[in-house]
Write an enzyme that holds these catalytic residues in place. Sequence first.
Site, PDB file in Angstrom:
ATOM      1  N   TYR A 141      16.547  10.424 -57.088  1.00  0.00           N
ATOM      2  CA  TYR A 141      15.666   9.729 -57.778  1.00  0.00           C
ATOM      3  C   TYR A 141      15.684   8.340 -57.743  1.00  0.00           C
ATOM      4  CZ  TYR A 141      15.126  13.990 -60.810  1.00  0.00           C
ATOM      5  OH  TYR A 141      14.856  15.190 -61.340  1.00  0.00           O
ATOM      6  N   LYS A 190      26.306  20.824 -54.922  1.00  0.00           N
ATOM      7  CA  LYS A 190      25.961  21.727 -53.702  1.00  0.00           C
ATOM      8  C   LYS A 190      26.686  21.638 -52.492  1.00  0.00           C
ATOM      9  CE  LYS A 190      23.119  25.091 -52.319  1.00  0.00           C
ATOM     10  NZ  LYS A 190      23.383  26.433 -52.556  1.00  0.00           N
ATOM     11  N   ASP A 251      16.641  21.422 -68.577  1.00  0.00           N
ATOM     12  CA  ASP A 251      15.291  22.018 -68.877  1.00  0.00           C
ATOM     13  C   ASP A 251      15.533  23.394 -69.143  1.00  0.00           C
ATOM     14  OD1 ASP A 251      14.253  19.340 -69.193  1.00  0.00           O
ATOM     15  OD2 ASP A 251      12.723  19.562 -67.699  1.00  0.00           O
TER      16      ASP A 251
END
Length: 372
Positions: A141, A190, A251
């Site tokens: 981000y 990951k 979320d």
Amino acid sequence: MRFTIACLPGDGIGPEVVGAAKLVLDAVGGAAGHDFVYQDALIGGASVDATGDPLPDETVRLCRRADAVLLGAVGGPRWDDPRARVRPEQGLLAIRRELGLFANLRPVAPHPRLASASPLKAELLRDVDFVVVRELTGGIYFGDKSRTETATDDVATDLCIYSASEIERVTRVACRLAESRRGKLTSVDKANVLETSRLWREVVTRVTRDEFPHLEVEHLLVDACAMHLVMRPATFDVIVTENMFGDILTDEASVLAGSIGVLPSASVGESRGGNLPKGLYEPIHGSAPTIAGKGIANPIGAILSGAMMLRISLGLDAEARAIERAVAETIDSGVATPDLAGGSGRQASTTDVAESVAQRVGAFLLPERVIV
């Protein structure tokens, strides 16, 4: 005691849920003898419209002076062009950076009465109580972004960068939280694909081994974690992960609670000279422009964010617990906005829910009062 709270209502339903949180905080102040002074400021799309800047300097100065920051939501269809030079979300990213808020805490603890509002089977929700600690100021981000257009193709890049020191500090926040809970930490990455994730796993392994050897630690790949969140959510205690993974996973986890509208969050930085940390507190839902102004937005996430603010940045644990108990009683009573009414009872307005919580708060802070 007197506290100054910077309020950033923002866009969409933001002003409505911040107003609801203020109503409850005022009830706490009246019952416990505190004076909460609110100072409103612009952020997001409302600020773009008023000033051309999603985060004006005056907002930053106000937030730095305040004891804590309460935020509603930013964004909406009016500012949805992803190629626009100025966007509301830039204000949210910038305030986190300006205040040094590197750790986002998102608790998930579904209320039993709302089990029917979740798409998961009720038995999967039993004993679910975990916190996601999301690194907030690094990763993709905040990395450099580029877009190149040629006669034959378009190419876009987003750079994901993490340093060992960034990972260390958020890991310590998560570990201390796990120490105060059930003693289990799940680190999500990951590492089978991404170099940043390989560094993440190495640093988490070292910090937990050297500084928190008594914790139970597991490492999960982000795709496996996404699956386990809906298959075995009760096995999690504290989850720590990087910025984008944390955004997506929380979320997803909101469906466990029945509605994204009931989940709070706290964004915190380093403790101030050994004192309580400065924090920004906001519900995890977005600006929900389709229901803005209708008086039906769920204020529980914002109200519980206020409780987190009292506990973490203002040191008022008893008052925070009073709000949490009042919210639980309100849900038990069947007072619910439309997003939860199917699982909770009669439909209520944003103000109805806030007033129900505010009325009950005093009973926990002033036991001689009787709430009927």
